[in-house]
Design an enzyme around this catalytic site. Structure first.
Site, PDB file in Angstrom:
ATOM      1  NE  ARG A 158      -3.235   2.552   2.844  1.00  0.00           N
ATOM      2  CZ  ARG A 158      -4.485   2.846   2.474  1.00  0.00           C
ATOM      3  NH1 ARG A 158      -5.206   1.929   1.859  1.00  0.00           N
ATOM      4  NH2 ARG A 158      -4.995   4.028   2.712  1.00  0.00           N
ATOM      5  CG  HIS A 186      -8.302   1.383  -3.047  1.00  0.00           C
ATOM      6  ND1 HIS A 186      -7.801   0.275  -2.392  1.00  0.00           N
ATOM      7  CD2 HIS A 186      -8.782   2.206  -2.055  1.00  0.00           C
ATOM      8  CE1 HIS A 186      -7.956   0.419  -1.097  1.00  0.00           C
ATOM      9  NE2 HIS A 186      -8.544   1.577  -0.863  1.00  0.00           N
ATOM     10  CD  GLN A 192     -13.001   0.658  -0.374  1.00  0.00           C
ATOM     11  OE1 GLN A 192     -12.192   0.758   0.536  1.00  0.00           O
ATOM     12  NE2 GLN A 192     -14.291   0.444  -0.157  1.00  0.00           N
ATOM     13  CG  ASP A 246     -12.123   8.756  -1.612  1.00  0.00           C
ATOM     14  OD1 ASP A 246     -12.108   8.818  -0.357  1.00  0.00           O
ATOM     15  OD2 ASP A 246     -11.196   8.259  -2.268  1.00  0.00           O
ATOM     16  CB  CYS A 256     -13.403   4.013   0.056  1.00  0.00           C
ATOM     17  SG  CYS A 256     -12.598   5.531  -0.476  1.00  0.00           S
ATOM     18  NE  ARG A 274     -10.671  -2.636   1.443  1.00  0.00           N
ATOM     19  CZ  ARG A 274      -9.687  -1.789   1.767  1.00  0.00           C
ATOM     20  NH1 ARG A 274      -9.981  -0.627   2.332  1.00  0.00           N
ATOM     21  NH2 ARG A 274      -8.428  -2.083   1.519  1.00  0.00           N
TER      22      ARG A 274
END
Length: 341
Positions: free
Chosen positions: A106, A133, A136, A231, A272, A317
């Site tokens: 990440r 991502h 996600q 987001d 998210c 997740r």
């Protein structure tokens, strides 16, 4: 379906059938978790978790998923790893793959996770880069499927509001295209996704019956929307100086109660996380002190409304990451036992 040994770098690398398989697997693993049925199918396996960008959900999801599967993990952040400093990414990959069965990354540029995958002999999983991502996205798709009576994705309309230039906007566009969902980026035209990626996703959309739309018009974009998604407006690592510019350009695209009225009557709200929906964070308080705003990308009334499924999304997740880890590390027969537990 045999995905053993595959990297998981971007959803655009996977077919609709493979994505559906991972979602189905995640749903079954979620069921086992809820029923407290053990599924330690990767007993003794090891995973390295590289975090150049910190996270709550991604770290907890990988660590909890690994533990449920019987795995052990090693957490490496920017201060506990020499990645890209004293040791190249390629060399790091060749070291870690001798010690671990899988590697999560990440961080920043997509090129880093791709280099890790190139030089690693074990699967590499993208926990987030500037461009994509994918973990996600699996959680989002599972969440959408769970919250509609027909439990299907094809034909659903998702509207993304805000800064659509980076990982979440890019990934949602491809996720929708892959699954036959209709994607609209509703934002200032300076914040549309990269046109090369738009063109690539449109080619996929033609094959699945989806459409990709970029617009600044709220009324047209939101009509009949099943999902309204947003987001944060400033990504991790960006300087504070961009806040004023983003607030000026993106405030018209904040998700409000009026916005949700334009959408379909059963529309859900997704984010998210983390979200700046109030002033209960250091950044939220600073924004209020500097600009007089008590929220940024979403009003608290929407965030806390019955339409909001953000915490289901966050939980998923864990289940979808678990599916990715299991599917890419275990053989098809082992993975198949999940459906008989």
């Amino acid at each position: 379906m045999d995905l053993k040994g595959r990297d998981f770098l971007a959803l655009k690398d996977y077919s609709p059938e493979e994505i559906t398989y991972l979602i189905d697997l995640a749903a079954q693993l979620k069921k086992l978790k809820k029923e407290r049925k053990p599924h330690r199918l990767l007993e003794g396996y090891q995973a390295a978790l590289i975090f150049e960008k910190t996270s709550t959900r991604t770290r907890c999801s990988f660590e909890t998923a690994a533990f449920d599967l019987g795995m052990h993990t090693t957490y490496l952040n920017s201060s506990s790893s020499q990645l890209g400093k004293k040791e190249s990414i390629a060399d790091t990959a060749r070291v870690l793959c001798r010690m671990y069965d899988g590697i999560e990354y990440r961080g920043f540029g997509q090129s880093k996770v791709e280099t890790l995958a190139q030089y690693s002999s074990v699967p590499v999983w993208n926990g987030l880069t500037n461009e994509f991502h994918p973990t996600q996205m699996l959680a989002d798709l599972l969440t959408i499927r769970e919250h509609f009576p027909d439990h299907t994705l094809k034909g659903k309309k998702l509207v993304y509001m805000g800064d659509a230039r980076y990982n979440t906007g890019n990934s949602l566009m491809f996720a929708c295209a892959k699954m036959g969902m209709n994607f609209t980026a509703l934002t200032n035209h300076h914040y549309f996704p990269d046109m090369a990626l738009v063109t690539e996703s449109q080619k996929v959309a033609k094959e699945t019956g989806a459409y990709i739309c970029l617009t600044e018009s709220k009324v047209d974009a939101l009509k009949g929307a099943d999902v309204v998604y947003t987001d944060v407006w400033v990504s991790m690592g960006e300087p504070e100086e961009v806040w004023a510019e983003r607030i000026h350009a993106l405030s018209p695209y904040r998700v409000t109660t009026e916005v949700m009225k334009f959408a379909g009557p059963n529309a859900i709200f997704m984010h998210c996380l983390p979200a700046f929906h109030d002033t209960d964070t250091e950044i939220g308080k600073k924004i209020y002190d500097s600009y007089g705003l008590d929220c940024l990308e979403v009003e608290n009334a929407v965030f806390e409304s019955p339409a909001s499924v953000v915490f289901d999304e966050a939980e998923n997740r864990m289940h979808t990451i678990k599916a990715v880890m299991l599917a890419t590390l275990a053989d098809e027969k082992t993975v198949g036992t999940v459906f008989s537990l």
